[in-house]
Design a protein around this motif. Structure first.
Motif, short mmCIF file in Angstrom:
data_model
loop_
_atom_site.label_atom_id
_atom_site.label_comp_id
_atom_site.label_asym_id
_atom_site.label_seq_id
_atom_site.Cartn_x
_atom_site.Cartn_y
_atom_site.Cartn_z
N ALA A 121 0.84 -1.21 0.00
CA ALA A 121 0.00 0.00 0.00
C ALA A 121 0.87 1.25 0.00
CB ALA A 121 -0.93 -0.01 1.21
N ARG A 122 1.91 1.26 0.82
CA ARG A 122 2.83 2.41 0.83
C ARG A 122 3.53 2.57 -0.51
NH1 ARG A 122 5.65 1.26 6.59
NH2 ARG A 122 3.97 2.02 7.91
N LEU A 124 2.43 1.61 -3.44
CA LEU A 124 1.45 2.10 -4.43
C LEU A 124 1.23 3.59 -4.27
CD1 LEU A 124 -1.21 -0.77 -4.44
CD2 LEU A 124 0.34 -0.15 -6.30
N ASP A 125 1.21 4.07 -3.03
CA ASP A 125 1.01 5.50 -2.79
C ASP A 125 2.14 6.34 -3.37
OD1 ASP A 125 -1.38 5.17 -1.49
OD2 ASP A 125 -0.53 5.25 0.53
N GLU A 126 3.34 5.78 -3.46
CA GLU A 126 4.48 6.52 -3.96
C GLU A 126 4.56 6.57 -5.49
OE1 GLU A 126 7.87 4.81 -2.05
OE2 GLU A 126 7.29 5.55 -0.08
N ASP A 129 0.13 8.56 -10.59
CA ASP A 129 -1.23 8.10 -10.86
C ASP A 129 -1.27 7.14 -12.04
OD1 ASP A 129 -2.21 9.58 -8.76
OD2 ASP A 129 -2.82 11.27 -10.00
N ARG A 132 0.33 3.75 -11.07
CA ARG A 132 -0.55 3.01 -10.16
C ARG A 132 -1.74 2.44 -10.93
NH1 ARG A 132 -2.52 6.86 -7.48
NH2 ARG A 132 -0.63 7.30 -6.33
N ARG A 173 10.82 -0.58 -3.25
CA ARG A 173 10.20 -0.19 -1.98
C ARG A 173 10.07 -1.40 -1.05
NH1 ARG A 173 8.40 4.07 1.33
NH2 ARG A 173 7.32 2.96 2.97
#
Length: 180
Positions: A121-122, A124-126, A129, A132, A173
């Motif tokens: 999740a972290r 993907l947030d980085e 758009d 992702r 990551r």
């Protein structure tokens, strides 16, 4: 006289009260009616009218001859916008259905799975758009590259490039968090 009038700039041939507005009040009402009859929700009607105005201005700016009947031309453009609105809504619904079908009824309860989920999740947030979006569509929605390209309206090579970059960033990551 009609031919001369049709060749003038948009403000000159529409008879709009505002010289910068390519649609007069009657034409705007007609566009709204066509959009509404085409199934576009009331809240989206102002955007549809603006799209018609924009296309008329773009036509004039590109140097193309003005439509002979602006009202009829605007009605045709509005009907096409209504069709486009329905297509976009159906695409969103299909995507929502695919994502809903992917949800697992039972979530893993192990500590390792929780750490991995949090790290993903972290990661993907980085991502950007676009990265992702293709990553989720490819690996979570299990769509082939060609379908993703078609849905997003981009070349397959762009999808592949974004996927490659996104996977590499996500992998880095996960190694950084020492989860994998």
């Amino acid at each position: 006289m009609l031919r001369r009038r049709a060749r003038r700039a948009p403000e000159a041939y529409t008879g709009a009260a505002d010289p910068g507005d390519p649609l007069d009040a009657d034409q705007e009402r007609r566009v709204r009616a066509v959009l509404a009859l085409g199934g576009v929700p009331q809240a989206d009607l102002p955007d549809g009218v603006q799209q018609v105005r924009l296309r008329l201005l773009e036509r004039a700016a590109s140097g193309r001859e003005a439509p002979r009947d602006v009202s009829a031309w605007a009605a045709v453009v509005a009907s096409r916008l209504a069709v486009d609105w329905h297509r976009a809504r159906r695409r969103q619904e299909r995507l929502g259905e695919r994502l809903a079908a992917l949800r697992r009824p039972e979530l893993p309860s192990g500590e390792d799975d929780s750490l991995l989920s949090l790290a993903v999740a972290r990661g993907l947030d980085e991502l950007t758009d676009a990265q992702r979006q293709v990553l989720v569509l490819r690996f979570y929605a299990d769509l082939p590259v060609r379908s993703i390209a078609d849905e997003l309206g981009v070349p397959e090579g762009t999808v592949k490039s974004r996927l490659h970059t996104a996977v590499r960033a996500l992998r880095a990551r996960l190694h950084e968090d020492e989860v994998v």
